[in-house]
Motif scaffolding. Structure first.
Motif, PDB file in Angstrom:
ATOM      1  N   PRO A 324       0.810  -1.220   0.000  1.00 62.01           N
ATOM      2  CA  PRO A 324       0.000   0.000   0.000  1.00 62.01           C
ATOM      3  C   PRO A 324       0.851   1.281   0.000  1.00 62.01           C
ATOM      4  O   PRO A 324       1.855   1.358   0.707  1.00 62.01           O
ATOM      5  CB  PRO A 324      -0.797  -0.104   1.308  1.00 62.01           C
ATOM      6  N   ILE A 325       0.455   2.235  -0.814  1.00 61.00           N
ATOM      7  CA  ILE A 325       1.129   3.531  -0.876  1.00 61.00           C
ATOM      8  C   ILE A 325       0.083   4.621  -0.666  1.00 61.00           C
ATOM      9  O   ILE A 325      -0.918   4.687  -1.379  1.00 61.00           O
ATOM     10  CB  ILE A 325       1.835   3.753  -2.224  1.00 61.00           C
ATOM     11  N   LEU A 326       0.344   5.462   0.333  1.00 58.82           N
ATOM     12  CA  LEU A 326      -0.530   6.593   0.624  1.00 58.82           C
ATOM     13  C   LEU A 326       0.156   7.891   0.235  1.00 58.82           C
ATOM     14  O   LEU A 326       1.386   8.018   0.343  1.00 58.82           O
ATOM     15  CB  LEU A 326      -0.868   6.636   2.120  1.00 58.82           C
ATOM     16  N   ASP A 327      -0.629   8.856  -0.229  1.00 63.72           N
ATOM     17  CA  ASP A 327      -0.038  10.157  -0.510  1.00 63.72           C
ATOM     18  C   ASP A 327       0.028  10.967   0.780  1.00 63.72           C
ATOM     19  O   ASP A 327      -0.352  10.491   1.864  1.00 63.72           O
ATOM     20  CB  ASP A 327      -0.795  10.889  -1.620  1.00 63.72           C
ATOM     21  N   LYS A 328       0.511  12.196   0.671  1.00 59.62           N
ATOM     22  CA  LYS A 328       0.715  13.024   1.863  1.00 59.62           C
ATOM     23  C   LYS A 328      -0.569  13.275   2.644  1.00 59.62           C
ATOM     24  O   LYS A 328      -0.535  13.511   3.859  1.00 59.62           O
ATOM     25  CB  LYS A 328       1.329  14.366   1.461  1.00 59.62           C
ATOM     26  N   ASP A 329      -1.694  13.247   1.955  1.00 58.49           N
ATOM     27  CA  ASP A 329      -2.983  13.505   2.604  1.00 58.49           C
ATOM     28  C   ASP A 329      -3.638  12.239   3.149  1.00 58.49           C
ATOM     29  O   ASP A 329      -4.766  12.282   3.654  1.00 58.49           O
ATOM     30  CB  ASP A 329      -3.935  14.184   1.616  1.00 58.49           C
ATOM     31  N   GLY A 330      -2.942  11.107   3.024  1.00 53.91           N
ATOM     32  CA  GLY A 330      -3.482   9.861   3.537  1.00 53.91           C
ATOM     33  C   GLY A 330      -4.353   9.103   2.561  1.00 53.91           C
ATOM     34  O   GLY A 330      -4.923   8.063   2.903  1.00 53.91           O
ATOM     35  N   LYS A 331      -4.472   9.590   1.355  1.00 56.26           N
ATOM     36  CA  LYS A 331      -5.277   8.922   0.339  1.00 56.26           C
ATOM     37  C   LYS A 331      -4.508   7.750  -0.244  1.00 56.26           C
ATOM     38  O   LYS A 331      -3.325   7.867  -0.574  1.00 56.26           O
ATOM     39  CB  LYS A 331      -5.634   9.901  -0.783  1.00 56.26           C
ATOM     40  N   GLU A 332      -5.169   6.597  -0.364  1.00 55.45           N
ATOM     41  CA  GLU A 332      -4.511   5.428  -0.943  1.00 55.45           C
ATOM     42  C   GLU A 332      -4.351   5.610  -2.449  1.00 55.45           C
ATOM     43  O   GLU A 332      -5.312   5.810  -3.172  1.00 55.45           O
ATOM     44  CB  GLU A 332      -5.317   4.162  -0.670  1.00 55.45           C
ATOM     45  N   ARG A 333      -3.111   5.532  -2.879  1.00 58.53           N
ATOM     46  CA  ARG A 333      -2.808   5.691  -4.304  1.00 58.53           C
ATOM     47  C   ARG A 333      -2.505   4.352  -4.971  1.00 58.53           C
ATOM     48  O   ARG A 333      -2.772   4.168  -6.155  1.00 58.53           O
ATOM     49  CB  ARG A 333      -1.615   6.626  -4.478  1.00 58.53           C
ATOM     50  N   VAL A 334      -1.911   3.430  -4.216  1.00 61.66           N
ATOM     51  CA  VAL A 334      -1.655   2.081  -4.712  1.00 61.66           C
ATOM     52  C   VAL A 334      -2.096   1.106  -3.627  1.00 61.66           C
ATOM     53  O   VAL A 334      -1.621   1.184  -2.490  1.00 61.66           O
ATOM     54  CB  VAL A 334      -0.166   1.855  -5.057  1.00 61.66           C
ATOM     55  N   ALA A 335      -2.993   0.211  -3.961  1.00 61.07           N
ATOM     56  CA  ALA A 335      -3.534  -0.723  -2.976  1.00 61.07           C
ATOM     57  C   ALA A 335      -2.506  -1.777  -2.584  1.00 61.07           C
ATOM     58  O   ALA A 335      -1.559  -2.060  -3.332  1.00 61.07           O
ATOM     59  CB  ALA A 335      -4.776  -1.399  -3.552  1.00 61.07           C
ATOM     60  N   ALA A 336      -2.706  -2.371  -1.436  1.00 57.49           N
ATOM     61  CA  ALA A 336      -1.821  -3.426  -0.955  1.00 57.49           C
ATOM     62  C   ALA A 336      -1.768  -4.572  -1.965  1.00 57.49           C
ATOM     63  O   ALA A 336      -2.794  -5.000  -2.489  1.00 57.49           O
ATOM     64  CB  ALA A 336      -2.312  -3.940   0.394  1.00 57.49           C
ATOM     65  N   GLY A 337      -0.559  -5.036  -2.230  1.00 70.92           N
ATOM     66  CA  GLY A 337      -0.376  -6.143  -3.161  1.00 70.92           C
ATOM     67  C   GLY A 337      -0.386  -5.745  -4.618  1.00 70.92           C
ATOM     68  O   GLY A 337      -0.130  -6.585  -5.488  1.00 70.92           O
ATOM     69  N   MET A 348       2.700  10.972 -12.337  1.00 71.72           N
ATOM     70  CA  MET A 348       2.660  11.288 -10.906  1.00 71.72           C
ATOM     71  C   MET A 348       2.695  12.789 -10.668  1.00 71.72           C
ATOM     72  O   MET A 348       3.604  13.495 -11.119  1.00 71.72           O
ATOM     73  CB  MET A 348       3.830  10.619 -10.183  1.00 71.72           C
ATOM     74  N   ASP A 349       1.718  13.261  -9.913  1.00 74.97           N
ATOM     75  CA  ASP A 349       1.671  14.669  -9.541  1.00 74.97           C
ATOM     76  C   ASP A 349       1.306  14.810  -8.068  1.00 74.97           C
ATOM     77  O   ASP A 349       0.603  15.731  -7.653  1.00 74.97           O
ATOM     78  CB  ASP A 349       0.678  15.433 -10.424  1.00 74.97           C
ATOM     79  N   TRP A 350       1.797  13.890  -7.267  1.00 76.45           N
ATOM     80  CA  TRP A 350       1.534  13.880  -5.833  1.00 76.45           C
ATOM     81  C   TRP A 350       2.746  13.300  -5.110  1.00 76.45           C
ATOM     82  O   TRP A 350       3.528  12.550  -5.686  1.00 76.45           O
ATOM     83  CB  TRP A 350       0.291  13.052  -5.511  1.00 76.45           C
ATOM     84  N   TYR A 351       2.879  13.675  -3.843  1.00 68.06           N
ATOM     85  CA  TYR A 351       3.971  13.184  -3.005  1.00 68.06           C
ATOM     86  C   TYR A 351       3.490  12.045  -2.103  1.00 68.06           C
ATOM     87  O   TYR A 351       2.353  12.051  -1.629  1.00 68.06           O
ATOM     88  CB  TYR A 351       4.483  14.289  -2.089  1.00 68.06           C
ATOM     89  N   VAL A 352       4.408  11.110  -1.834  1.00 65.77           N
ATOM     90  CA  VAL A 352       4.141  10.081  -0.832  1.00 65.77           C
ATOM     91  C   VAL A 352       4.384  10.663   0.548  1.00 65.77           C
ATOM     92  O   VAL A 352       4.971  11.746   0.703  1.00 65.77           O
ATOM     93  CB  VAL A 352       5.043   8.847  -1.046  1.00 65.77           C
ATOM     94  N   GLN A 353       3.926   9.946   1.554  1.00 70.85           N
ATOM     95  CA  GLN A 353       4.182  10.370   2.920  1.00 70.85           C
ATOM     96  C   GLN A 353       5.678  10.286   3.207  1.00 70.85           C
ATOM     97  O   GLN A 353       6.349   9.346   2.810  1.00 70.85           O
ATOM     98  CB  GLN A 353       3.390   9.498   3.888  1.00 70.85           C
TER      99      GLN A 353
END
Length: 362
Positions: A324-337, A348-353
């Protein structure tokens, strides 16, 4: 998305019959190949490595090719003028090597259907315009792991050029790898809004160190950040080429861009009258992305960690963007697995945490 393997490109070139578009070459005429660079060939980074590819063409086809280049061409109107001049001078193949050259390249290509064009890092193609790029984010994963093991403060400085997907995906891949081994680490980013500006790059490096960073990495083209790191007694990673000589103690490794084989193959396709428009995006597997020698200061276990990651990426066992990958706002961008798709990485136009600050608007 079309197949992006160099192997497939070469097979297609050999199998194709005749030119799809482009100039007809006389049997005894030299193939004329031109390059447009965003920086000077002495930048020891991006433009330097593309120029090494130009020299590889000359070495591969002695007496059969004629290559030229124009360096330090700004993105925009100046680029269109320069590209048009190269087309008018009878070049058969023109490589334009910066993202901002995309629209100018397409405009000139439309006016010169008998000339072949290749645009680096772009996503728009035509009958006589191909695109190519490297999976720099694979290299960012490896150096992110190294940074996570070597930082003491947990703060890493990142000197970035411009906020386009290629740069953002690199920052994210680096940060994800960093935090996988140092969960409390953070990445501070400063954009210099230029691909090559030693003064701005040095100033950004100093500012990041003053903010607590004890390791520097960069997606800019000069060795200035490496030199600052050497002066300040911290570690750093080079960009595009091996920059060890600019900071022997500081330089841990570098992501090396290797365009040589691609440029030779595409030139040969023109010479063989098998050139076709297409898209190539390659990384560690084909050698388009490589790593400079590791600094002997790196502990054995760190080198082993880095090499295992590099080999696992080649083998398909590891992907830089596995959820799982979340962006800075906590939104899931890539699901687990799941893993991010190529289109998702390329847009890509967003940052990861773990990345400090907000992503600036272009």
């Amino acid at each position: 998305m079309t197949s992006r393997t160099l192997k497939a490109l070469l097979v297609g070139a050999v199998a194709a019959l005749g030119l799809t578009a482009g100039a007809t070459l006389a049997a005894d005429a030299k193939t004329k190949v031109a390059f447009v660079y965003v920086g000077p060939i002495g930048d020891h980074g991006w433009s330097y490595r593309h120029n090494e590819g130009r020299l590889a063409i000359e070495k591969a086809f002695p007496g059969k090719v004629e290559t030229t280049y124009v360096e330090s061409v700004p993105e925009g109107a100046d680029a269109e003028r320069v590209i048009q001049q190269l087309a008018a001078k009878g070049n058969n193949l023109i490589f334009t090597t910066s993202f901002g050259y995309m629209e100018p390249t397409l405009k000139v290509a439309a006016r010169n259907p008998k000339v072949f064009f290749e645009h680096a890092t772009g996503f728009k193609r035509s009958a006589n315009t191909a695109t190519y790029a490297a999976k720099f984010h694979e290299g960012r994963t490896v150096i992110g792991l190294i940074a996570g093991k070597m930082t003491k403060s947990g703060v890493v400085g990142y000197i970035a050029s411009v906020p386009i997907p290629e740069v953002v995906s690199g920052i994210n891949a680096f940060t994800l790898a960093l935090k996988s081994v140092r969960p409390d680490a953070q990445v501070k980013v400063i954009y210099v809004n230029s691909w090559y500006d030693p003064g701005k790059e040095a100033a950004a490096a100093k500012a990041l160190l003053d903010q607590g960073a004890d390791i520097l990495t960069q997606h800019t083209d000069s060795p200035a950040p490496i030199q600052v790191a050497e002066e300040r007694g911290v570690y750093a990673f080079g960009q595009a080429s091996d920059m060890t000589k600019f900071g022997p103690k500081a330089h841990l490794t570098a992501i090396v861009d290797n365009w040589d084989n691609y440029y030779v193959a595409r030139t040969k396709a023109v010479m063989d009258k098998t050139w076709k428009s297409g898209d190539v995006w390659e990384g560690f597997e084909t050698g388009m992305v490589a790593l400079a020698p590791y600094n002997p200061v790196l502990p054995k276990d760190v080198v082993e960690l880095a090499e295992t990651a590099r080999k696992d990426i080649i083998a398909g066992k590891r992907h830089p963007f596995t959820g799982p990958i979340l962006d800075k706002d906590g939104k899931e961008r890539v699901a687990a697995g799941k893993t991010a798709t190529d289109p998702e990485i390329l847009s890509m136009d967003w940052y990861v945490q773990g990345v400090s600050g907000d992503l600036p608007k272009k």
